[in-house]
Design a protein around this motif. Structure first.
Motif, PDB file in Angstrom:
ATOM      1  N   CYS A 106       2.827  33.398  38.913  1.00 50.22           N
ATOM      2  CA  CYS A 106       2.835  33.386  37.391  1.00 50.22           C
ATOM      3  C   CYS A 106       3.590  32.184  36.804  1.00 50.22           C
ATOM      4  O   CYS A 106       3.928  32.402  35.647  1.00 50.22           O
ATOM      5  CB  CYS A 106       3.172  34.803  36.865  1.00 50.22           C
ATOM      6  SG  CYS A 106       4.819  35.261  36.934  1.00 50.22           S
ATOM      7  N   HIS A 107       3.822  31.249  37.538  1.00 42.56           N
ATOM      8  CA  HIS A 107       4.409  30.048  37.226  1.00 42.56           C
ATOM      9  C   HIS A 107       3.654  29.272  35.941  1.00 42.56           C
ATOM     10  O   HIS A 107       2.539  29.270  35.930  1.00 42.56           O
ATOM     11  CB  HIS A 107       4.145  29.027  38.244  1.00 42.56           C
ATOM     12  CG  HIS A 107       4.855  27.750  38.094  1.00 42.56           C
ATOM     13  ND1 HIS A 107       4.551  26.487  38.957  1.00 42.56           N
ATOM     14  CD2 HIS A 107       5.709  27.147  37.155  1.00 42.56           C
ATOM     15  CE1 HIS A 107       5.306  25.417  38.370  1.00 42.56           C
ATOM     16  NE2 HIS A 107       6.035  26.056  37.268  1.00 42.56           N
ATOM     17  N   LEU A 108       4.509  28.975  34.884  1.00 42.54           N
ATOM     18  CA  LEU A 108       4.129  28.685  33.661  1.00 42.54           C
ATOM     19  C   LEU A 108       4.955  27.375  33.289  1.00 42.54           C
ATOM     20  O   LEU A 108       6.405  27.396  33.608  1.00 42.54           O
ATOM     21  CB  LEU A 108       4.290  29.725  32.648  1.00 42.54           C
ATOM     22  CG  LEU A 108       3.275  30.684  32.447  1.00 42.54           C
ATOM     23  CD1 LEU A 108       3.463  31.651  31.427  1.00 42.54           C
ATOM     24  CD2 LEU A 108       1.820  30.043  32.434  1.00 42.54           C
ATOM     25  N   ILE A 109       4.384  26.348  32.784  1.00 44.38           N
ATOM     26  CA  ILE A 109       5.278  24.974  32.380  1.00 44.38           C
ATOM     27  C   ILE A 109       5.283  25.039  30.808  1.00 44.38           C
ATOM     28  O   ILE A 109       4.417  24.946  30.188  1.00 44.38           O
ATOM     29  CB  ILE A 109       4.860  23.875  33.031  1.00 44.38           C
ATOM     30  CG1 ILE A 109       4.697  23.987  34.287  1.00 44.38           C
ATOM     31  CG2 ILE A 109       5.407  22.443  32.644  1.00 44.38           C
ATOM     32  CD1 ILE A 109       4.156  22.778  35.413  1.00 44.38           C
ATOM     33  N   PHE A 110       6.544  25.013  30.391  1.00 45.02           N
ATOM     34  CA  PHE A 110       6.593  25.073  28.778  1.00 45.02           C
ATOM     35  C   PHE A 110       6.999  23.395  28.390  1.00 45.02           C
ATOM     36  O   PHE A 110       7.124  22.599  29.032  1.00 45.02           O
ATOM     37  CB  PHE A 110       8.181  25.870  28.302  1.00 45.02           C
ATOM     38  CG  PHE A 110       7.595  27.076  28.605  1.00 45.02           C
ATOM     39  CD1 PHE A 110       7.805  27.679  29.793  1.00 45.02           C
ATOM     40  CD2 PHE A 110       7.609  27.806  27.487  1.00 45.02           C
ATOM     41  CE1 PHE A 110       7.447  29.422  30.010  1.00 45.02           C
ATOM     42  CE2 PHE A 110       7.306  29.296  27.722  1.00 45.02           C
ATOM     43  CZ  PHE A 110       7.117  30.007  29.122  1.00 45.02           C
ATOM     44  N   LYS A 111       6.788  23.339  26.862  1.00 48.56           N
ATOM     45  CA  LYS A 111       7.150  22.097  26.507  1.00 48.56           C
ATOM     46  C   LYS A 111       8.708  22.036  26.380  1.00 48.56           C
ATOM     47  O   LYS A 111       9.254  23.166  26.129  1.00 48.56           O
ATOM     48  CB  LYS A 111       6.757  21.915  25.144  1.00 48.56           C
ATOM     49  CG  LYS A 111       5.083  21.606  25.093  1.00 48.56           C
ATOM     50  CD  LYS A 111       4.774  21.444  23.727  1.00 48.56           C
ATOM     51  CE  LYS A 111       3.069  21.391  23.537  1.00 48.56           C
ATOM     52  NZ  LYS A 111       2.455  21.972  22.363  1.00 48.56           N
ATOM     53  N   LYS A 112       9.324  20.925  26.409  1.00 51.75           N
ATOM     54  CA  LYS A 112      10.807  20.813  26.427  1.00 51.75           C
ATOM     55  C   LYS A 112      11.323  21.515  25.391  1.00 51.75           C
ATOM     56  O   LYS A 112      12.375  22.446  25.679  1.00 51.75           O
ATOM     57  CB  LYS A 112      11.259  19.490  26.233  1.00 51.75           C
ATOM     58  CG  LYS A 112      12.651  19.092  26.559  1.00 51.75           C
ATOM     59  CD  LYS A 112      13.187  19.260  27.917  1.00 51.75           C
ATOM     60  CE  LYS A 112      14.764  18.476  28.088  1.00 51.75           C
ATOM     61  NZ  LYS A 112      15.605  19.843  27.530  1.00 51.75           N
ATOM     62  N   LYS A 113      10.915  21.510  24.133  1.00 50.82           N
ATOM     63  CA  LYS A 113      11.612  22.130  22.983  1.00 50.82           C
ATOM     64  C   LYS A 113      11.369  23.644  23.167  1.00 50.82           C
ATOM     65  O   LYS A 113      12.333  24.469  22.772  1.00 50.82           O
ATOM     66  CB  LYS A 113      11.080  21.481  21.704  1.00 50.82           C
ATOM     67  CG  LYS A 113       9.805  21.972  21.296  1.00 50.82           C
ATOM     68  CD  LYS A 113       9.705  21.618  19.946  1.00 50.82           C
ATOM     69  CE  LYS A 113       8.060  21.470  19.423  1.00 50.82           C
ATOM     70  NZ  LYS A 113       7.214  22.755  19.882  1.00 50.82           N
ATOM     71  N   ASP A 114      10.153  24.152  23.545  1.00 48.41           N
ATOM     72  CA  ASP A 114      10.166  25.293  23.623  1.00 48.41           C
ATOM     73  C   ASP A 114      10.787  26.030  24.790  1.00 48.41           C
ATOM     74  O   ASP A 114      11.485  27.183  24.778  1.00 48.41           O
ATOM     75  CB  ASP A 114       8.608  25.824  24.026  1.00 48.41           C
ATOM     76  CG  ASP A 114       7.658  25.428  23.227  1.00 48.41           C
ATOM     77  OD1 ASP A 114       8.288  25.360  21.726  1.00 48.41           O
ATOM     78  OD2 ASP A 114       6.506  25.268  23.230  1.00 48.41           O
ATOM     79  N   TYR A 115      11.148  25.245  25.882  1.00 48.90           N
ATOM     80  CA  TYR A 115      11.725  25.869  27.041  1.00 48.90           C
ATOM     81  C   TYR A 115      13.305  25.941  26.680  1.00 48.90           C
ATOM     82  O   TYR A 115      13.991  27.031  26.839  1.00 48.90           O
ATOM     83  CB  TYR A 115      11.794  24.819  28.211  1.00 48.90           C
ATOM     84  CG  TYR A 115      12.682  25.223  29.444  1.00 48.90           C
ATOM     85  CD1 TYR A 115      11.957  25.950  30.279  1.00 48.90           C
ATOM     86  CD2 TYR A 115      13.906  24.856  29.678  1.00 48.90           C
ATOM     87  CE1 TYR A 115      12.665  26.391  31.291  1.00 48.90           C
ATOM     88  CE2 TYR A 115      14.562  25.163  30.913  1.00 48.90           C
ATOM     89  CZ  TYR A 115      14.030  26.054  31.750  1.00 48.90           C
ATOM     90  OH  TYR A 115      14.587  26.155  32.673  1.00 48.90           O
ATOM     91  N   TYR A 134       4.149  25.534  43.248  1.00 46.27           N
ATOM     92  CA  TYR A 134       3.576  23.995  43.064  1.00 46.27           C
ATOM     93  C   TYR A 134       3.730  23.611  41.863  1.00 46.27           C
ATOM     94  O   TYR A 134       3.815  24.053  40.699  1.00 46.27           O
ATOM     95  CB  TYR A 134       2.203  24.238  43.399  1.00 46.27           C
ATOM     96  CG  TYR A 134       1.855  24.870  44.835  1.00 46.27           C
ATOM     97  CD1 TYR A 134       2.184  24.471  46.137  1.00 46.27           C
ATOM     98  CD2 TYR A 134       0.739  25.932  44.818  1.00 46.27           C
ATOM     99  CE1 TYR A 134       1.863  25.021  47.199  1.00 46.27           C
ATOM    100  CE2 TYR A 134       0.356  26.358  46.055  1.00 46.27           C
ATOM    101  CZ  TYR A 134       1.034  26.030  47.130  1.00 46.27           C
ATOM    102  OH  TYR A 134       0.728  26.479  48.323  1.00 46.27           O
ATOM    103  N   GLY A 135       3.912  22.344  42.095  1.00 50.37           N
ATOM    104  CA  GLY A 135       4.285  21.599  40.877  1.00 50.37           C
ATOM    105  C   GLY A 135       5.342  22.030  39.817  1.00 50.37           C
ATOM    106  O   GLY A 135       5.495  22.025  38.565  1.00 50.37           O
ATOM    107  N   GLN A 161      -2.282  24.617  38.507  1.00 45.38           N
ATOM    108  CA  GLN A 161      -2.809  25.158  39.562  1.00 45.38           C
ATOM    109  C   GLN A 161      -2.391  24.647  40.710  1.00 45.38           C
ATOM    110  O   GLN A 161      -2.129  25.381  41.675  1.00 45.38           O
ATOM    111  CB  GLN A 161      -4.330  24.691  39.363  1.00 45.38           C
ATOM    112  CG  GLN A 161      -5.050  25.413  37.965  1.00 45.38           C
ATOM    113  CD  GLN A 161      -5.211  26.782  38.311  1.00 45.38           C
ATOM    114  OE1 GLN A 161      -5.968  27.079  39.161  1.00 45.38           O
ATOM    115  NE2 GLN A 161      -4.730  27.651  37.685  1.00 45.38           N
ATOM    116  N   GLY A 162      -2.446  23.219  40.924  1.00 46.97           N
ATOM    117  CA  GLY A 162      -1.756  22.608  42.194  1.00 46.97           C
ATOM    118  C   GLY A 162      -2.299  23.104  43.562  1.00 46.97           C
ATOM    119  O   GLY A 162      -1.665  22.978  44.471  1.00 46.97           O
ATOM    120  N   ILE A 163      -3.574  22.986  43.480  1.00 44.95           N
ATOM    121  CA  ILE A 163      -4.275  23.565  44.944  1.00 44.95           C
ATOM    122  C   ILE A 163      -4.224  22.375  45.902  1.00 44.95           C
ATOM    123  O   ILE A 163      -3.983  22.598  47.258  1.00 44.95           O
ATOM    124  CB  ILE A 163      -5.673  23.918  44.462  1.00 44.95           C
ATOM    125  CG1 ILE A 163      -5.913  25.113  43.742  1.00 44.95           C
ATOM    126  CG2 ILE A 163      -6.448  24.121  45.656  1.00 44.95           C
ATOM    127  CD1 ILE A 163      -5.478  26.547  44.549  1.00 44.95           C
TER     128      ILE A 163
END
Lengths: 170, 479
Positions: A106-115, A134-135, A161-163
């Protein structure tokens, strides 16, 4: 107990995101009693959905690798894995361990300010699992550990996704 | 409230009545693409999931040599990691798809050949994982109590063929050869308080032996250094938190690594930092301990007069190469000996060749396939998971691999590379199995076994008590 609705009782026994519960009607009977049993035996309960304000919702958006944007109606107090499951968002393999901090799907990437605005920093245990994702980025979180708050209206998170990275050099 | 309780209690029956489960017995539909998957572990199920989702006509039959599904999720994942086994819920959903069949107790390569599968299906997906060990090939390896960690895992997880493994825990010291997650798993099981293990689905025969264990110290030995360990940080952190157990890491191995780690990628950095921190300020205390030893290659197992292992002889190594994470171990003249009464060898797995007509890479111990999962020189045959990629990575790695293999097959189906007409699918194979007297275990049959295992577990305070005898499983399946 009499004060609680049937739905609330079930919610207490079975995590919102458990796949034994139908994604469309939460009050569906659990298909398999093991879920309840294993829940009582899990070392730590990471599900956050028991005590939350059921009225307030915000919209969050999951941006997939191909650019498509999946909207999710998110209850304040739920976690982002709950949101994916509740909205039946079609993300392959998301939340394989059902929010028990045993995988990083359930890996998610946030925008810097949101993070930086997230109320809680990741625990060591969350970082441990993220290290296998991944990633991985400095703004990566596990969706199951991020609790939806009122000020998340319109939040956009990226689903890596990083397959291509899946095959380790051998 | 009463209504609520009744709803919950009714659940297994509800499950059993699901009408689509009847499809397990149904015949194959003519004209639809038919795919068979050999192996019902994560690689098999994740590939099937992708195939079923990506094409609304495709039928997927999953063949499994054991009567029970889920492969290493059932027989590999440590009993004290029940969270990891949650993936079974998704696999069960896949198996309940009306276009998916589970055919357990069918040994491909024995009961049915790859050629017969190729004739009956559009595509054959090999997802049968690894089933053998790398060996060291050094003197004394056949001494009593020098065991394969893979078989030791099979033993405590109730794998039928390993359930009679003779494990003698009447010793203070255990040496585990290897620095991977399997090495940490076996060390953790040996050092975890028995009361905690008794609440897991660990097999009863193993629990009994472990309850009489005299093991005080487990030494994990690797041929390279701290920067090359293959275990992951979650498993390491668990070791540092084991109740009643001291972590022993030696300062000379970690000297200066706090500085070196700063320049490493984050996962390696955090892993190295945790080892460094544990080394400088050891965690835990108690009667038991675990220890990390580096730069040692085993050269000989020494045994006592009863041919039971009493020590391991090692050659001291040094590291060569500029890239820190891929440095090679080179032997020196120095030697070292560690006494022990049990050795668990955890230096990697190999796959096996289940059928002569499949190509096999004997050096790497895998079925050779290209980067798109197609098995070399075998049109229509694909690999998924460890059987082709080799035994590395966590469940996520195998999931991605399964999805990717599924996508490649879907593309080949669309492009017409794979034949879809004149294939008999499951009907042809069923007839052949019937002639041979093979009892096929369906997913409905598995549910019967599952129910019995869970009720047996409940009576002893465990989530499940696994059946370890194949005949018992078959009997339950046909009940």
């Amino acid at each position: 107990m009499a004060m609680l609705s049937q739905r609330q009782v079930l919610r207490f026994l079975v995590p919102r995101f458990a796949t034994c519960v139908s994604r469309t009607t939460i009050s569906t009977i659990p298909r398999n009693l093991t879920r309840i049993h294993s829940l009582t035996h899990s070392r730590k309960r990471f599900c956050s959905s028991v005590c939350r304000d059921q009225k307030e919702t915000v919209m969050v958006y999951f941006i997939q690798e191909d650019g498509s944007k999946l909207p999710g109606k998110a209850r304040v107090g739920d976690n982002l894995l709950d949101v994916v499951v509740e909205n039946d968002l079609d993300i392959d393999g998301f939340g394989a361990c059902e929010g028990t901090l045993a995988c990083s799907t359930c890996h998610l990437i946030f925008k810097k300010k949101d993070y930086d605005n997230l109320p809680e920093a990741p625990t060591d245990e969350e970082l441990d699992m993220l290290d296998l994702a991944y990633g991985l980025t400095e703004e990566s979180r596990l969706g199951c550990q991020v609790i939806v708050t009122k000020d998340m209206e319109g939040l956009e998170v990226r689903v890596p996704q990083g397959i291509a990275d899946a095959r380790e050099p051998s | 409230m009463i209504r609520v309780l009744r709803l919950i209690c009714a659940c297994p029956c509800h499950f059993g009545k699901r009408s689509r489960l009847l499809s397990q017995q149904s015949a194959a539909l003519p004209g639809n693409p038919k795919i068979c998957v050999v192996g019902s572990g994560p690689a098999g199920f994740y590939t099937a999931q992708q195939l079923l989702k990506g094409n609304s006509l495709v039928e997927v039959d999953i063949y499994e040599k054991l009567p029970v599904p889920f492969g290493l999720v059932r027989f590999g994942v440590a009993p004290d990691h029940p969270e990891v086994k949650n993936v079974i819920n998704t696999f069960t959903q896949t198996a309940n798809n009306e276009r998916c069949r589970f055919l357990g107790n069918v040994k491909v390569g024995e009961d049915i050949s790859i050629q017969e599968l190729k004739e009956a299906y559009s595509t054959v997906v090999l997802a049968y994982g690894v089933d053998a060990d790398r060996v060291l090939g050094i003197p004394g390896e056949d001494s009593q109590n020098v065991l394969s960690a893979r078989r030791f895992v099979g033993w405590y997880n109730g794998l039928p063929k390993d359930s009679d493994l003779e494990v003698d825990l009447d010793t203070d010291n255990v040496v585990v050869l290897g620095h991977g997650n399997v090495a940490l798993d076996v060390a953790r099981v040996l050092l975890t308080p028995i009361d905690s293990l008794a609440k897991t689905d660990i097999s009863q025969h193993a629990l009994e032996v472990l309850s009489r264990s005299k093991v005080k110290r487990v030494t994990l030995v690797g041929r390279r250094g701290p920067l090359q360990v293959a275990f992951t940080i979650k498993e390491l952190r668990e070791m540092t938190k084991l109740p009643g157990c001291l972590s022993v890491l030696h300062k000379h191995n970690f000297h200066g690594l706090d500085t070196v780690s700063q320049g490493l990628p984050r996962p390696r950095k955090r892993l190295t930092d945790l080892m460094y921190k544990t080394c400088m300020a050891p965690t835990g205390s108690g009667p038991r301990q675990w220890e990390l030893q580096f730069l040692l290659s085993p050269t000989e197992f020494i045994s006592d007069t009863n041919n039971r292992v009493s020590a391991v002889k090692f050659a001291q190594n040094r590291l060569e190469g500029s890239d820190l994470e891929t440095q090679r171990a080179v032997r020196t003249e120095e030697t070292k000996e560690i006494s022990c009464g049990l050795v668990l060898r955890s230096i990697g797995y190999r796959s096996i060749q289940i059928d002569d007509m499949l190509p096999f890479d004997t050096d790497r111990g895998v079925v050779p396939c290209d980067s798109t999962s197609r098995v070399v020189d075998s049109p229509g045959v694909y690999c998924s998971g460890w059987v082709g990629r080799g035994p590395t990575g966590v469940i996520l790695t195998t999931m991605s691999d399964g999805f990717e293999t599924g996508k490649v097959i879907l593309r080949d189906l669309e492009e017409g590379v794979l034949r879809q007409d004149n294939i008999g699918g499951v009907d042809v194979i069923r007839k052949k199995l019937e002639t041979k007297g093979v009892q096929v275990v369906t997913f409905t049959d598995w549910n019967k076994i599952n129910k019995i295992e869970m009720s047996r577990g409940k009576s002893v305070g465990k989530p499940r008590e696994k059946m370890v005898n194949i005949q018992d499983m078959l009997k339950a399946a046909s009940s």
